[in-house]
Design a protein around this motif. Structure first.
Motif, PDB file in Angstrom:
ATOM      1  N   GLY A   1      42.596 -22.254 136.651  1.00 16.12           N
ATOM      2  CA  GLY A   1      41.225 -22.541 136.240  1.00 16.12           C
ATOM      3  C   GLY A   1      40.207 -21.901 137.158  1.00 16.12           C
ATOM      4  N   SER A   2      40.442 -21.950 138.457  1.00 20.48           N
ATOM      5  CA  SER A   2      39.506 -21.345 139.415  1.00 20.48           C
ATOM      6  C   SER A   2      39.460 -19.835 139.245  1.00 20.48           C
ATOM      7  CB  SER A   2      39.916 -21.694 140.841  1.00 20.48           C
ATOM      8  OG  SER A   2      39.906 -23.078 141.029  1.00 20.48           O
ATOM      9  N   LEU A   3      40.627 -19.221 139.060  1.00 21.25           N
ATOM     10  CA  LEU A   3      40.669 -17.775 138.852  1.00 21.25           C
ATOM     11  C   LEU A   3      39.969 -17.388 137.549  1.00 21.25           C
ATOM     12  CD1 LEU A   3      41.727 -15.067 139.927  1.00 21.25           C
ATOM     13  CD2 LEU A   3      43.774 -15.449 138.548  1.00 21.25           C
ATOM     14  N   SER A   4      40.178 -18.172 136.495  1.00 19.92           N
ATOM     15  CA  SER A   4      39.535 -17.887 135.207  1.00 19.92           C
ATOM     16  C   SER A   4      38.019 -18.011 135.304  1.00 19.92           C
ATOM     17  CB  SER A   4      40.060 -18.836 134.130  1.00 19.92           C
ATOM     18  OG  SER A   4      41.428 -18.643 133.939  1.00 19.92           O
ATOM     19  N   VAL A   5      37.534 -19.020 135.997  1.00 19.97           N
ATOM     20  CA  VAL A   5      36.092 -19.188 136.176  1.00 19.97           C
ATOM     21  C   VAL A   5      35.531 -18.027 136.997  1.00 19.97           C
ATOM     22  CG1 VAL A   5      34.340 -20.633 137.293  1.00 19.97           C
ATOM     23  CG2 VAL A   5      36.054 -21.678 135.822  1.00 19.97           C
ATOM     24  N   ALA A   6      36.274 -17.570 138.024  1.00 19.24           N
ATOM     25  CA  ALA A   6      35.813 -16.443 138.835  1.00 19.24           C
ATOM     26  C   ALA A   6      35.735 -15.155 138.001  1.00 19.24           C
ATOM     27  CB  ALA A   6      36.738 -16.245 140.034  1.00 19.24           C
ATOM     28  N   VAL A   7      36.741 -14.915 137.166  1.00 21.20           N
ATOM     29  CA  VAL A   7      36.706 -13.728 136.296  1.00 21.20           C
ATOM     30  C   VAL A   7      35.541 -13.838 135.314  1.00 21.20           C
ATOM     31  CG1 VAL A   7      37.947 -12.494 134.473  1.00 21.20           C
ATOM     32  CG2 VAL A   7      39.150 -13.202 136.539  1.00 21.20           C
ATOM     33  N   GLY A   8      35.354 -15.024 134.738  1.00 24.90           N
ATOM     34  CA  GLY A   8      34.230 -15.230 133.829  1.00 24.90           C
ATOM     35  C   GLY A   8      32.897 -15.016 134.511  1.00 24.90           C
ATOM     36  N   ALA A   9      32.771 -15.471 135.748  1.00 27.59           N
ATOM     37  CA  ALA A   9      31.522 -15.278 136.492  1.00 27.59           C
ATOM     38  C   ALA A   9      31.284 -13.801 136.779  1.00 27.59           C
ATOM     39  CB  ALA A   9      31.549 -16.077 137.789  1.00 27.59           C
ATOM     40  N   GLY A  10      32.353 -13.079 137.120  1.00 25.15           N
ATOM     41  CA  GLY A  10      32.210 -11.632 137.346  1.00 25.15           C
ATOM     42  C   GLY A  10      31.779 -10.904 136.087  1.00 25.15           C
ATOM     43  N   LEU A  11      32.403 -11.231 134.969  1.00 24.97           N
ATOM     44  CA  LEU A  11      32.005 -10.607 133.703  1.00 24.97           C
ATOM     45  C   LEU A  11      30.577 -10.987 133.318  1.00 24.97           C
ATOM     46  CD1 LEU A  11      35.291 -10.978 131.628  1.00 24.97           C
ATOM     47  CD2 LEU A  11      34.307  -8.877 132.540  1.00 24.97           C
ATOM     48  N   ALA A  12      30.211 -12.237 133.559  1.00 28.51           N
ATOM     49  CA  ALA A  12      28.842 -12.667 133.251  1.00 28.51           C
ATOM     50  C   ALA A  12      27.837 -11.925 134.132  1.00 28.51           C
ATOM     51  CB  ALA A  12      28.713 -14.173 133.446  1.00 28.51           C
ATOM     52  N   HIS A  13      28.187 -11.680 135.380  1.00 28.26           N
ATOM     53  CA  HIS A  13      27.301 -10.924 136.273  1.00 28.26           C
ATOM     54  C   HIS A  13      27.059  -9.521 135.725  1.00 28.26           C
ATOM     55  CE1 HIS A  13      25.582  -9.237 139.918  1.00 28.26           C
ATOM     56  NE2 HIS A  13      26.506  -8.283 139.858  1.00 28.26           N
ATOM     57  N   PHE A  14      28.151  -8.841 135.319  1.00 28.67           N
ATOM     58  CA  PHE A  14      27.993  -7.500 134.753  1.00 28.67           C
ATOM     59  C   PHE A  14      27.230  -7.539 133.434  1.00 28.67           C
ATOM     60  CE2 PHE A  14      31.772  -6.480 137.452  1.00 28.67           C
ATOM     61  CZ  PHE A  14      31.099  -5.608 138.295  1.00 28.67           C
ATOM     62  N   CYS A  15      27.442  -8.586 132.660  1.00 27.74           N
ATOM     63  CA  CYS A  15      26.720  -8.756 131.398  1.00 27.74           C
ATOM     64  C   CYS A  15      25.216  -8.826 131.658  1.00 27.74           C
ATOM     65  CB  CYS A  15      27.202 -10.020 130.693  1.00 27.74           C
ATOM     66  SG  CYS A  15      26.262 -10.477 129.236  1.00 27.74           S
ATOM     67  N   VAL A  16      24.817  -9.620 132.627  1.00 29.07           N
ATOM     68  CA  VAL A  16      23.391  -9.760 132.961  1.00 29.07           C
ATOM     69  C   VAL A  16      22.842  -8.446 133.516  1.00 29.07           C
ATOM     70  CG1 VAL A  16      21.791 -10.941 134.530  1.00 29.07           C
ATOM     71  CG2 VAL A  16      23.513 -12.249 133.289  1.00 29.07           C
ATOM     72  N   GLU A  17      23.659  -7.748 134.314  1.00 27.60           N
ATOM     73  CA  GLU A  17      23.228  -6.444 134.851  1.00 27.60           C
ATOM     74  C   GLU A  17      22.970  -5.452 133.717  1.00 27.60           C
ATOM     75  OE1 GLU A  17      22.706  -5.147 138.017  1.00 27.60           O
ATOM     76  OE2 GLU A  17      22.791  -7.205 138.748  1.00 27.60           O
ATOM     77  N   PHE A  18      23.891  -5.385 132.766  1.00 26.54           N
ATOM     78  CA  PHE A  18      23.714  -4.464 131.641  1.00 26.54           C
ATOM     79  C   PHE A  18      22.499  -4.849 130.810  1.00 26.54           C
ATOM     80  CE2 PHE A  18      28.413  -3.304 131.852  1.00 26.54           C
ATOM     81  CZ  PHE A  18      28.162  -2.044 132.363  1.00 26.54           C
ATOM     82  N   LEU A  19      22.322  -6.131 130.568  1.00 31.36           N
ATOM     83  CA  LEU A  19      21.164  -6.564 129.793  1.00 31.36           C
ATOM     84  C   LEU A  19      19.866  -6.256 130.531  1.00 31.36           C
ATOM     85  CD1 LEU A  19      22.423  -9.992 128.388  1.00 31.36           C
ATOM     86  CD2 LEU A  19      22.100  -7.847 127.132  1.00 31.36           C
ATOM     87  N   GLY A  20      19.869  -6.377 131.857  1.00 24.44           N
ATOM     88  CA  GLY A  20      18.688  -6.060 132.658  1.00 24.44           C
ATOM     89  C   GLY A  20      18.354  -4.577 132.631  1.00 24.44           C
ATOM     90  N   GLN A  21      19.356  -3.735 132.448  1.00 26.00           N
ATOM     91  CA  GLN A  21      19.145  -2.288 132.384  1.00 26.00           C
ATOM     92  C   GLN A  21      18.841  -1.822 130.963  1.00 26.00           C
ATOM     93  OE1 GLN A  21      22.675  -0.569 134.053  1.00 26.00           O
ATOM     94  NE2 GLN A  21      22.269  -1.384 136.098  1.00 26.00           N
ATOM     95  N   GLY A  22      18.827  -2.742 130.031  1.00 24.67           N
ATOM     96  CA  GLY A  22      18.511  -2.391 128.654  1.00 24.67           C
ATOM     97  C   GLY A  22      19.709  -1.995 127.814  1.00 24.67           C
ATOM     98  N   ALA A  23      20.913  -2.104 128.349  1.00 30.09           N
ATOM     99  CA  ALA A  23      22.130  -1.765 127.599  1.00 30.09           C
ATOM    100  C   ALA A  23      22.574  -3.013 126.840  1.00 30.09           C
ATOM    101  CB  ALA A  23      23.213  -1.264 128.536  1.00 30.09           C
ATOM    102  N   LEU A  24      21.911  -3.258 125.709  1.00 28.54           N
ATOM    103  CA  LEU A  24      22.137  -4.477 124.944  1.00 28.54           C
ATOM    104  C   LEU A  24      23.563  -4.570 124.420  1.00 28.54           C
ATOM    105  CD1 LEU A  24      20.834  -7.009 123.771  1.00 28.54           C
ATOM    106  CD2 LEU A  24      20.261  -5.660 121.754  1.00 28.54           C
ATOM    107  N   LEU A  25      24.079  -3.507 123.851  1.00 32.15           N
ATOM    108  CA  LEU A  25      25.418  -3.536 123.272  1.00 32.15           C
ATOM    109  C   LEU A  25      26.485  -3.790 124.349  1.00 32.15           C
ATOM    110  CD1 LEU A  25      27.076  -3.274 120.720  1.00 32.15           C
ATOM    111  CD2 LEU A  25      27.216  -0.820 121.142  1.00 32.15           C
TER     112      LEU A  25
END
Length: 171
Positions: free
Chosen positions: A33-57
């Motif tokens: 569970g801890s590893l899964s939450v960490a992977v999810g947090a990493g993916l969410a971080h990149f998701c927010v980074e892409f959205l901040g740069q305007g890469a919506l897709l």
């Protein structure tokens, strides 16, 4: 009348309880569970980074797996809590009636349940007998998956399996 416990004694008891909960009763669900939450947090971080740069897709493409990893992490952590409840139930039963192999046979089919049973047996002074019982049943350290899912991996989604996993018994 008991004197109130000092702060260091309470802190020590809290640390011992957290160690028991995380590392002795259900180490596999908590680690997963801890590893899964960490992977999810990493993916969410990149998701927010892409959205901040305007890469919506690209951002939206990362949002789905991030939420999936978070959900998996929450399920694993919920499973860890259920194993803790099972540990408390088994500890109470072994403490009341003593060691009986039939108490442990009902929880032998899953590594997580065996870990909880071994922790309960350890705290009641029956660890050697519990290990010998599981070994006699043919279980070794590398038997990680529940018996029912080894034959059919889709069994994870069966309502009966979920009921046994998340509603282990009366608490």
């Amino acid at each position: 009348m008991h004197a109130p416990a000092s702060v260091p004694q309470r802190l020590r008891a809290l640390v011992q309880a957290a160690h028991r909960y995380l590392f002795r009763v259900a180490p596999l669900p908590h680690a997963t569970g801890s590893l899964s939450v960490a992977v999810g947090a990493g993916l969410a971080h990149f998701c927010v980074e892409f959205l901040g740069q305007g890469a919506l897709l690209a951002g939206l493409c990362l949002a789905l797996p991030a939420s999936g990893w978070f959900c998996l992490g929450l399920l694993c952590l919920a499973d860890g809590y259920c194993r803790y409840r099972e540990y408390r139930r088994l500890k109470r039963m072994i403490g009341r009636w003593g060691f009986h192999p039939r108490l442990l046979s009902s929880v032998a089919a899953s590594r997580c349940q065996r870990d909880a049973a071994l922790a309960a047996a350890s705290e009641t002074g029956h660890l050697g007998r519990a290990r010998a019982h599981f070994r006699h049943l043919g279980y070794r350290w590398y038997h990680l998956l529940p018996d029912s899912t080894v034959d059919n991996p889709l069994r994870f989604f069966d309502p009966a399996f979920l009921r046994v996993t998340f509603l282990p018994g009366k608490d």
